[in-house]
Design an enzyme around this catalytic site. Structure first.
Site, mmCIF file in Angstrom:
data_model
loop_
_atom_site.group_PDB
_atom_site.id
_atom_site.type_symbol
_atom_site.label_atom_id
_atom_site.label_comp_id
_atom_site.label_asym_id
_atom_site.label_seq_id
_atom_site.Cartn_x
_atom_site.Cartn_y
_atom_site.Cartn_z
ATOM 1 N N CYS A 137 32.926 53.252 41.412
ATOM 2 C CA CYS A 137 34.083 52.620 40.776
ATOM 3 C C CYS A 137 34.984 51.951 41.804
ATOM 4 O O CYS A 137 35.783 52.605 42.465
ATOM 5 C CB CYS A 137 34.862 53.649 39.962
ATOM 6 N N CYS A 140 38.729 52.239 41.160
ATOM 7 C CA CYS A 140 39.273 53.565 41.490
ATOM 8 C C CYS A 140 39.419 53.744 42.998
ATOM 9 O O CYS A 140 40.425 54.253 43.480
ATOM 10 C CB CYS A 140 38.358 54.686 40.997
ATOM 11 N N ASP A 141 38.394 53.364 43.729
ATOM 12 C CA ASP A 141 38.299 53.792 45.126
ATOM 13 C C ASP A 141 38.415 52.678 46.160
ATOM 14 O O ASP A 141 38.504 52.954 47.352
ATOM 15 C CB ASP A 141 36.973 54.540 45.341
#
Ligand code: NDP
Length: 311
Positions: A137, A140-141
């Site tokens: 992701c 997300c990261d």
């Protein structure tokens, strides 16, 4: 066989399921929630969550899921271990837990989520578990790899979108596409091809994710035509080869698209079966965020409550 009558059944324990549970419990719907085989869902495989509103310092994925569970329990959600193995919606809403117990439900909220696909390499698994550089992701990261060099695998719309997202944060993004062409739409292909700090390597596969045992430092790749091996420096390894919604058991009864994403009635969480609602990633291949899953979990509980009231 033992059977139990349930007013509101919630299947799944990610942000969608727990948010549905919080709303349903507070509305006195006596929800019963089955956690499935990965209690807490996909967020339990991430480290820090920094984009969920209300956590200015961020929160770890597993910690956030414990808090959501506690919040659902506080209002009386009956949270159970168990796996729904079979359903039959031909007559009433009937389900089997672990192939033994039968549940007969007035309403069901499906929040079974989706699972990111991974390549299946031993080294990929290792660094996914250490949280040292493997992620499925980018949104997300990606932030953790600011000004660093990263690699992303995949040639679909997700891979292109995520490569483009990463290119704005990272110094260099190398895309590995296994064939000699993209699967992504033309417009997405053009976007990555026009971006200066994205390098695209076609006919290329991943051999190994390398590092010091904790953190990723490079990726060993292979050209599928020449067989030539090459090691490229990278601190992040992103996998964007698709997701699989966890909806197989519903397939003969619930309407889905060809990938298995459940089709909800536009603007609501209703499915084609009365009394069955869907929330979270099981019906969403577009946004896939904790906050959007939580939002649709809330919607599903409200839709279920209205449905019960109208009966
Ligand atoms: P897709 O299934 O469309 O693409 C998967 C990609 O990963 C393909 O290029 C495939 O290669 C590759 N791949 C699969 N397995 C492996 C493997 N083991 N090793 C290396 N590469 C592999 O998935 P997406 O997640 O990209 O998209 C899912 C759906 O969501 C699509 O319908 C897409 O259009 C949509 N979507 C739309 C967006 C938008 O329009 N903004 C954004 C994101 C998704 P190959 O082609 O060789 O099979």
């Amino acid at each position: 066989m033992m059977s139990e009558k349930i007013n509101c059944l919630i299947i799944g324990s990610g942000p969608a399921g727990y948010t549905a549970a919080i709303y349903a419990a507070r509305a006195n719907m006596k929800p019963v929630l089955y956690q499935g085989i990965q209690p807490g869902g996909q967020l339990t495989t991430t480290t820090d969550v920094e984009n969920f509103p209300g956590y200015p310092e961020g929160v770890s994925g597993p910690e956030m899921m414990i808090q959501l569970q506690k919040q659902a329990e506080r209002f009386g959600t009956d949270i159970r271990n168990g796996w729904i193995t079979k359903v039959d919606f031909s007559d009433d809403l009937k389900l089997w837990v672990n192939d033994e117990k039968i549940l007969v439900c007035d309403t069901i909220i499906i929040s079974t989520g989706a699972s990111a696909k991974y390549l299946g390499l031993e080294s990929e698994k290792k660094y996914l578990e250490t949280g040292g550089g493997v992620s499925a992701c980018a949104v997300c990261d990606g932030f953790f790899y600011k000004n660093q060099e990263v690699v992303i695998v995949g040639g679909g719309d997700s891979a292109c979108e995520e490569a483009h997202y990463l290119s704005k944060l990272c110094s260099k993004v190398t895309m590995l596409v296994r064939k000699d062409n993209f699967r992504a739409s033309k417009i997405m292909q053009e976007r990555v091809m026009k971006t200066k700090n994205i390098q695209i390597l076609f006919n290329t596969s991943t051999v190994e994710v390398k590092g010091d045992g904790q953190l990723v430092s490079s990726i060993l790749i292979k050209n599928n035509i020449s067989g030539k091996l090459e090691e490229i420096p990278a601190t992040g390894f992103f996998v964007a080869i698709g997701h699989k919604p966890n909806t197989d058991i519903f397939s003969p009864f619930i309407e889905m698209d060809e990938t298995g994403y459940i089709i909800n009635k536009p603007g609501s969480t209703k499915t084609n079966i009365e009394g069955v609602f869907v929330s979270g990633d099981a019906a969403d291949h577009t946004y896939r965020q904790a906050i959007t899953a939580a939002g649709t979990g809330c919607m599903a509980a409200l839709d279920a409550e209205r449905y019960l009231a109208s009966k």
